[in-house]
Design a protein around this motif. Structure first.
Motif, PDB file in Angstrom:
ATOM      1  N   GLU A  72      -2.185   8.452  -4.795  1.00 20.93           N
ATOM      2  CA  GLU A  72      -3.605   7.662  -4.501  1.00 20.93           C
ATOM      3  C   GLU A  72      -2.937   7.636  -2.792  1.00 20.93           C
ATOM      4  OE1 GLU A  72      -5.520   5.707  -6.641  1.00 20.93           O
ATOM      5  OE2 GLU A  72      -5.046   5.685  -8.614  1.00 20.93           O
ATOM      6  N   LEU A 122      -7.061   2.528  -2.751  1.00 21.71           N
ATOM      7  CA  LEU A 122      -6.767   1.856  -3.357  1.00 21.71           C
ATOM      8  C   LEU A 122      -8.459   0.506  -3.045  1.00 21.71           C
ATOM      9  CD1 LEU A 122      -3.169   1.415  -2.574  1.00 21.71           C
ATOM     10  CD2 LEU A 122      -3.476   2.686  -4.370  1.00 21.71           C
ATOM     11  N   LEU A 143       2.042   1.334  -3.676  1.00 23.95           N
ATOM     12  CA  LEU A 143       1.317   2.345  -4.478  1.00 23.95           C
ATOM     13  C   LEU A 143       1.346   4.001  -4.127  1.00 23.95           C
ATOM     14  CD1 LEU A 143      -1.132  -0.867  -5.349  1.00 23.95           C
ATOM     15  CD2 LEU A 143       0.661  -0.163  -6.748  1.00 23.95           C
ATOM     16  N   GLU A 144       0.686   3.689  -2.903  1.00 20.62           N
ATOM     17  CA  GLU A 144       0.915   5.882  -2.528  1.00 20.62           C
ATOM     18  C   GLU A 144       1.946   6.164  -3.005  1.00 20.62           C
ATOM     19  OE1 GLU A 144      -1.650   6.315   1.261  1.00 20.62           O
ATOM     20  OE2 GLU A 144       0.015   5.370   2.245  1.00 20.62           O
ATOM     21  N   GLN A 181      -5.049  -2.468  -6.024  1.00 16.88           N
ATOM     22  CA  GLN A 181      -5.321  -1.746  -7.204  1.00 16.88           C
ATOM     23  C   GLN A 181      -5.067  -0.609  -7.162  1.00 16.88           C
ATOM     24  OE1 GLN A 181      -7.891  -4.104  -8.819  1.00 16.88           O
ATOM     25  NE2 GLN A 181      -6.751  -5.039 -10.813  1.00 16.88           N
ATOM     26  N   SER A 182      -3.972   0.535  -8.118  1.00 21.53           N
ATOM     27  CA  SER A 182      -4.458   1.744  -8.022  1.00 21.53           C
ATOM     28  C   SER A 182      -4.881   2.028  -9.388  1.00 21.53           C
ATOM     29  CB  SER A 182      -3.125   2.296  -7.666  1.00 21.53           C
ATOM     30  OG  SER A 182      -2.772   1.979  -8.661  1.00 21.53           O
ATOM     31  N   GLU A 237       0.393  -0.890   0.302  1.00 14.27           N
ATOM     32  CA  GLU A 237      -0.102   0.332   0.186  1.00 14.27           C
ATOM     33  C   GLU A 237       0.854   1.223  -0.146  1.00 14.27           C
ATOM     34  OE1 GLU A 237      -3.708  -1.560   2.425  1.00 14.27           O
ATOM     35  OE2 GLU A 237      -2.628  -0.384   3.166  1.00 14.27           O
TER      36      GLU A 237
END
Length: 389
Positions: free
Chosen positions: A154, A159, A148-149, A178-179, A145
């Motif tokens: 995002e 997410l 992906l941030e 998933q983003s 997480e």
């Protein structure tokens, strides 16, 4: 020289095979390096100082299969991450560079901040009470997480997350995160291969595999079966660029006391292997218990146990600084940053896991045996006494 081969009609097949082996040309450079084993200068030793921080130092190592020169080392600027945040930053940079070159399938192998590394990311001595598989999985999900941030901008709340297993305490946990443009599979097992293949079939989205749990190194019968089934899985997984690798291996028994000098870390060693895209090489660092580390070699692929063992032996022969330093290095208290103050509330203690409670009791010189309820009561009583004094 190249020797003329014998006539097939006058020699046995075994003799022909032997001749083919000994007559194979060997490159002059490789032959020369084997003969001379000349030292190659490195600028990769790092030691921590409370006043000056981390500083580069010179040292030497030799061996034709993995040495590298000072100019190349300085250009690559290989740095072993000292914290979880540094590692996540390196991973994000590697993934971004790979995406910029059109690499949409990537594999990431990370050191998880669990057990002793939960308190000190550079710690190398194992705890007596290792964490559960659930905690290991949750930590991998949290790191994914965070990654992906950084990559998408995002928030973690936006997410999309989906368990790819049945959930619960049984089975092999796996999470799809998933983003808007990236699909990341955290903690995948071989059972998740079909789902990964479907995700990889979308040409517009990047797919990241974070800490796969299958073993794909040197196995005849793997988690994917054998024969054509193994080959099919291996061929598919080979399409994933290993854009970031950070792993730790113990070579020998470095924590055991040596018969020669009565010290630990006189034999073997703990090694962290780092590879960050776009550099193709894997760099091996020998670790001391206080976090000091020094590079001992570079490999074109992930090194085997025997290759690391040989690198350590040649490093000792070359008197690399890290090996003498590691013998007398003192292990810092990995729980100092998470020490529990006397003003902690009952709610704080209730939120602590068994390992943290044991650590708080051990720090106060109190017994650490018993169930978690008894340990909590013992810690609460100790804090009450500290408040009254």
């Amino acid at each position: 020289k190249t020797m003329a081969p014998p006539s097939p009609g006058t020699c046995s097949p075994m003799l022909l095979l032997l001749f083919a082996h000994i007559a194979t040309p060997v490159s002059a450079g490789r032959l020369m390096s084997r003969m001379l084993l000349r030292p190659t200068r490195l600028r990769t030793c790092q030691r921590f100082s409370s006043t000056t921080g981390w500083a580069a130092r010179d040292s030497y190592v030799r061996g034709d299969s993995y040495v590298w020169g000072a100019a190349q080392a300085e250009n690559e600027q290989v740095q072993l991450p000292r914290t979880v945040n540094e590692m996540v930053g390196q991973v994000a940079d590697a993934v971004q560079q790979a995406l910029g070159e059109g690499v949409l399938r990537q594999r990431l192998d990370l050191i998880l901040p669990i057990n002793e590394k939960k308190y000190d990311f550079l710690a190398i001595e194992s705890m007596d009470y290792p964490c559960s598989l659930t905690e290991e999985f949750q930590t991998a999900v949290k790191l994914t997480e965070q990654l992906l941030e950084k990559l998408s901008g995002e928030s973690a709340d936006s997410l999309k997350k989906k368990r790819l297993d049945a959930g619960g305490v049984e089975g092999d946990p796996c999470m799809l995160i998933q983003s808007s443009s990236i699909s990341a599979v955290a903690f995948p097992y071989s059972d998740n291969l079909d789902t990964i293949q479907k995700l990889a079939g979308c040409p517009e989205r990047a797919v990241l595999l974070v800490n796969p749990q299958w073993n794909d190194r040197g196995q005849i019968v793997s988690d994917f079966g054998f024969g054509p089934w193994k080959k099919k899985a291996d061929d598919f997984l080979a399409t994933f660029e290993k854009s970031y690798t950070l792993e730790e291996q113990r070579i020998g028994a470095p924590s055991s006391l040596s018969f020669q000098d009565g010290k630990r870390y006189s034999d073997g060693g703990v090694v962290r292997i780092l590879r960050k895209f776009p550099a193709p090489q894997h760099v091996a660092f020998v670790m001391a218990v206080d976090g000091t580390h020094q590079a001992v070699g570079q490999f074109n692929s992930f090194p085997s146990y025997n290759q690391l063992d040989e690198a350590i032996k040649q490093g000792r022969e070359s008197n690399l600084e890290i090996f003498n330093y590691a013998k007398d290095a003192k292990m810092p208290n990995p729980f100092a940053q998470s020490s529990l103050g006397s003003d902690a509330s009952s709610t704080d203690i209730e939120a602590m896991d068994k390992t943290s409670i044991r650590q708080a009791l051990e720090k106060r010189g109190l017994p650490t045996s018993g169930g978690i309820s008894a340990l909590r009561d013992r810690l609460k009583l100790a804090l009450d006494r500290e408040m009254s004094e």
